[in-house]
Design an enzyme around this catalytic site. Sequence first.
Site, short mmCIF file in Angstrom:
data_model
loop_
_atom_site.label_atom_id
_atom_site.label_comp_id
_atom_site.label_asym_id
_atom_site.label_seq_id
_atom_site.Cartn_x
_atom_site.Cartn_y
_atom_site.Cartn_z
N PRO A 44 0.79 -1.22 0.00
CA PRO A 44 0.00 0.00 0.00
C PRO A 44 0.83 1.29 0.00
CG PRO A 44 -0.08 -1.06 2.15
CD PRO A 44 0.55 -2.04 1.21
N ASN A 45 0.33 2.23 -0.76
CA ASN A 45 0.85 3.61 -0.85
C ASN A 45 2.14 3.72 -1.65
OD1 ASN A 45 -1.28 4.78 0.78
ND2 ASN A 45 -0.32 3.72 2.50
N ARG A 65 5.07 11.10 -2.42
CA ARG A 65 4.79 10.75 -1.02
C ARG A 65 6.03 11.01 -0.16
NH1 ARG A 65 4.66 4.52 1.22
NH2 ARG A 65 4.01 5.06 3.33
N TYR A 90 11.18 9.02 1.32
CA TYR A 90 11.19 7.98 0.28
C TYR A 90 11.88 8.40 -1.02
CZ TYR A 90 7.81 5.82 3.43
OH TYR A 90 7.21 5.27 4.54
N ASN A 140 8.22 -5.34 -0.69
CA ASN A 140 8.03 -4.17 0.15
C ASN A 140 6.56 -4.14 0.50
OD1 ASN A 140 7.81 -1.78 1.48
ND2 ASN A 140 8.99 -0.57 -0.02
N ALA A 194 3.02 -0.65 4.95
CA ALA A 194 2.52 -0.68 6.33
C ALA A 194 2.03 -2.06 6.75
CB ALA A 194 1.40 0.34 6.49
N GLU A 241 12.69 -9.22 2.40
CA GLU A 241 11.89 -8.09 2.89
C GLU A 241 12.65 -6.81 2.62
OE1 GLU A 241 11.10 -8.28 7.09
OE2 GLU A 241 10.43 -6.18 7.18
N HIS A 285 12.68 -2.44 2.61
CA HIS A 285 12.12 -1.13 2.94
C HIS A 285 13.03 -0.05 2.38
CE1 HIS A 285 9.23 -3.10 5.43
NE2 HIS A 285 10.21 -3.78 5.97
N ARG A 325 12.85 5.11 12.63
CA ARG A 325 11.60 5.89 12.55
C ARG A 325 10.71 5.59 13.76
NH1 ARG A 325 9.12 5.18 6.77
NH2 ARG A 325 7.90 6.98 7.53
C1 DQA Z 1 8.19 1.24 3.94
C2 DQA Z 1 8.23 1.50 5.45
C3 DQA Z 1 6.86 1.25 6.06
O1 DQA Z 1 6.91 1.50 7.47
C4 DQA Z 1 5.83 2.17 5.45
O2 DQA Z 1 4.55 1.91 5.98
C5 DQA Z 1 5.82 2.11 3.97
C6 DQA Z 1 7.10 2.03 3.26
C7 DQA Z 1 9.52 1.60 3.27
O3 DQA Z 1 9.69 1.20 2.11
O4 DQA Z 1 10.37 2.28 3.86
O5 DQA Z 1 4.78 2.20 3.34
O6 DQA Z 1 7.97 -0.16 3.74
#
Ligand code: DQA
Length: 147
Positions: A10-11, A18, A23, A79, A82, A103, A105, A112
């Site tokens: 998501p997102n 964003r 990011y 990735n 959240a 995994e 990020h 954070r």
């Molecule tokens: C994320 C880190 C997560 O905490 C966050 O909710 C994201 C992006 C990252 O790529 O740093 O959506 O996975």
Amino acid sequence: MKTALGLNGPNLNLLGTREPAVYGSQTLDDVQALCAHACNAHGFALDFRQTNHEGTLVDWLHEAGQLQAAGTLAGVVLNAGAYTHTSVALHDAIKGTGITLIELHISNVHAREAFRHHSYISPAAKAVMAGFGVNGYALAIAGLAGI
Ligand code: DQA
């Protein structure tokens, strides 16, 4: 040629606009191009996807399990956004399929907010990568090539 599957939760479709301080300014299309370049260098085909829906990620992980069993998948770079911090369903899907999964990020989640410090993905993942910005995707694909 085996496939590397890049899955984004998501997102991540909002990359580029964003929270650029966290990011960066590259879009998800830019990330896909970067992954295609890395896959090319390591002899993988790329399958790159994004969804805002948890169940869709579960379905894609099941699909990955079938492809890995068939011998056509090198592994998954996930990735989960959240859902990393909330999803027992994703944990179970990774465990249940036995897929090779990294995994990923973009940000260093451990530097954070406290709610980002716990991951349901990490105990089921082969490796964890965080904080290299979007270049982490290329590093993760290189990592898959070395497994
Ligand atoms: C994320 C880190 C997560 O905490 C966050 O909710 C994201 C992006 C990252 O790529 O740093 O959506 O996975």
